[in-house]
Scaffold this active site. Structure first.
Site, PDB file in Angstrom:
ATOM      1  N   ASP A  77       0.877  -1.168   0.000  1.00  0.00           N
ATOM      2  CA  ASP A  77       0.000   0.000   0.000  1.00  0.00           C
ATOM      3  C   ASP A  77       0.914   1.218   0.000  1.00  0.00           C
ATOM      4  O   ASP A  77       1.578   1.500   0.993  1.00  0.00           O
ATOM      5  CB  ASP A  77      -0.901   0.000   1.232  1.00  0.00           C
ATOM      6  CG  ASP A  77      -1.919   1.137   1.225  1.00  0.00           C
ATOM      7  OD1 ASP A  77      -1.673   2.147   0.531  1.00  0.00           O
ATOM      8  OD2 ASP A  77      -2.939   1.035   1.929  1.00  0.00           O
ATOM      9  N   TYR A 177      -9.604  15.700 -10.061  1.00  0.00           N
ATOM     10  CA  TYR A 177      -8.911  14.892 -11.059  1.00  0.00           C
ATOM     11  C   TYR A 177      -7.884  15.742 -11.802  1.00  0.00           C
ATOM     12  O   TYR A 177      -6.733  15.334 -11.993  1.00  0.00           O
ATOM     13  CB  TYR A 177      -9.926  14.308 -12.049  1.00  0.00           C
ATOM     14  CG  TYR A 177      -9.341  13.322 -13.030  1.00  0.00           C
ATOM     15  CD1 TYR A 177      -9.387  11.955 -12.791  1.00  0.00           C
ATOM     16  CD2 TYR A 177      -8.743  13.749 -14.227  1.00  0.00           C
ATOM     17  CE1 TYR A 177      -8.858  11.040 -13.697  1.00  0.00           C
ATOM     18  CE2 TYR A 177      -8.214  12.854 -15.131  1.00  0.00           C
ATOM     19  CZ  TYR A 177      -8.273  11.500 -14.865  1.00  0.00           C
ATOM     20  OH  TYR A 177      -7.738  10.603 -15.749  1.00  0.00           O
ATOM     21  N   LYS A 181      -3.719  14.988 -11.894  1.00  0.00           N
ATOM     22  CA  LYS A 181      -2.934  14.688 -13.089  1.00  0.00           C
ATOM     23  C   LYS A 181      -1.931  15.795 -13.404  1.00  0.00           C
ATOM     24  O   LYS A 181      -0.815  15.525 -13.869  1.00  0.00           O
ATOM     25  CB  LYS A 181      -3.869  14.442 -14.270  1.00  0.00           C
ATOM     26  CG  LYS A 181      -4.788  13.239 -14.069  1.00  0.00           C
ATOM     27  CD  LYS A 181      -4.025  11.987 -13.644  1.00  0.00           C
ATOM     28  CE  LYS A 181      -4.920  10.800 -13.389  1.00  0.00           C
ATOM     29  NZ  LYS A 181      -4.164   9.595 -12.933  1.00  0.00           N
TER      30      LYS A 181
END
Length: 307
Positions: A77, A177, A181
């Site tokens: 993780d 989002y 990015k």
């Protein structure tokens, strides 16, 4: 196409986030070039992540070995620093080197919300998305880069969605989002400055419209009949397999002059034209040029001249 078989023999790579999609494609193609590849992710045959998908890191590692390399699956993780630190210590103990780091950790497919403003989007999901898509990359680089810079020639690949040019002028799905990015693009640029004195290279790399397991499932098609999806979405005609971006990474890692790309934002289609590799069907899709010149321009779907 330049033959990359055994071009990475003796090299060691870590593909962080290699369970499926681009990560799996990259890991397998690094294996095809002869590399030893550590494949990490949260989903194993014994335990699934919250995405609840069937792909596992063991499957990816087996595909790496079948392709000609050596795949080693390590459940990790990447939001847990202690697990990442233990992973890097293991690579050091077993290999004594790290030549390629691919930060492809994501896991946000099921939590981003399309075209919702920052005040409409779930705050918990948005912040989780940023943790999964940005914090994981920082944690992994923090622990892995001291091993990577022990010898010159190392490569760091930050996998994102969209080129720097495209994302600079286009809104990407939502604020959360979009920020995730764009942050990965900047991470590559920043790390490039820090790695240059050590003879290492960092780049940002985006695939095009990728036929990942989830995307094929979404359209109800397989890799064999993927073109049937163009009935629902005509622009899917420009899509590419995960192997394509994988071959881009293998070409970069094999390039003795990879430092020429340091700090740059690259795409699979762009690098195919430079290095001469193709997708599995022998084509060279150039998705980001197509998106600007055809899709966003409102023209009918036609990949002629773009693949």
């Amino acid at each position: 196409m330049r033959d990359m078989k055994d071009s990475l023999k003796g090299r060691v790579a870590l593909v962080a986030g290699g369970t499926r999609g681009a990560g799996r494609g990259i890991a397998v193609q690094l294996g095809a070039a002869g590399a030893t590849v550590y494949v990490t992710g949260r989903t194993t045959r014994a335990q699934r992540s919250e995405q609840n998908r069937p792909e596992t890191i063991e499957e990816t590692a087996e595909q790496v070995t079948a392709a000609g390399g050596l795949g080693i699956a390590v459940q990790t993780d990447h939001l847990v620093p202690e697990q990442v630190q233990a992973l890097v210590k293991r690579i050091d103990a077993e290999q004594g080197r790290l030549d390629v780091l691919v930060n492809d950790i994501w896991g946000g497919e099921s939590i981003f919300e399309w075209n919702k403003s920052v005040w409409e989007h779930s705050l918990d999901k948005g912040l989780r998305l940023l943790r999964l898509g940005v914090e994981t990359h920082l944690i992994t680089s923090h622990f892995a880069l001291p091993l990577l810079i022990r010898r010159p020639g190392g490569l760091v690949v930050e996998v994102t969605d969209g080129t720097a040019d495209y994302n600079a002028t286009n809104y990407r799905i939502s604020t959360f989002y979009d920020l995730a990015k764009a942050s990965v693009l900047r991470l590559a640029w920043s790390q490039a400055r820090e790695l240059r004195p050590h003879g290492a290279t960092a780049v940002a790399l985006t695939p095009g419209w990728m036929r990942s397991e989830g995307m094929l499932e979404h359209f109800g098609v397989t890799e064999v009949n993927w073109r049937d999806a163009t009935v629902k979405e005509p622009h899917f005609v420009i899509s590419e397999t995960p192997a394509y971006v994988g071959r881009a990474v293998a070409a970069l890692a094999s390039d003795a002059d990879k430092a020429r790309w340091n700090g740059q934002s690259l795409s699979s289609g762009q690098l195919a034209r430079v290095y001469g590799f193709t997708d599995l069907d022998g084509s060279q899709p150039d998705a980001w040029r197509y998106v600007v010149e055809v899709q966003d321009a409102g023209k009918p779907a036609d990949a002629t001249g773009y693949r």
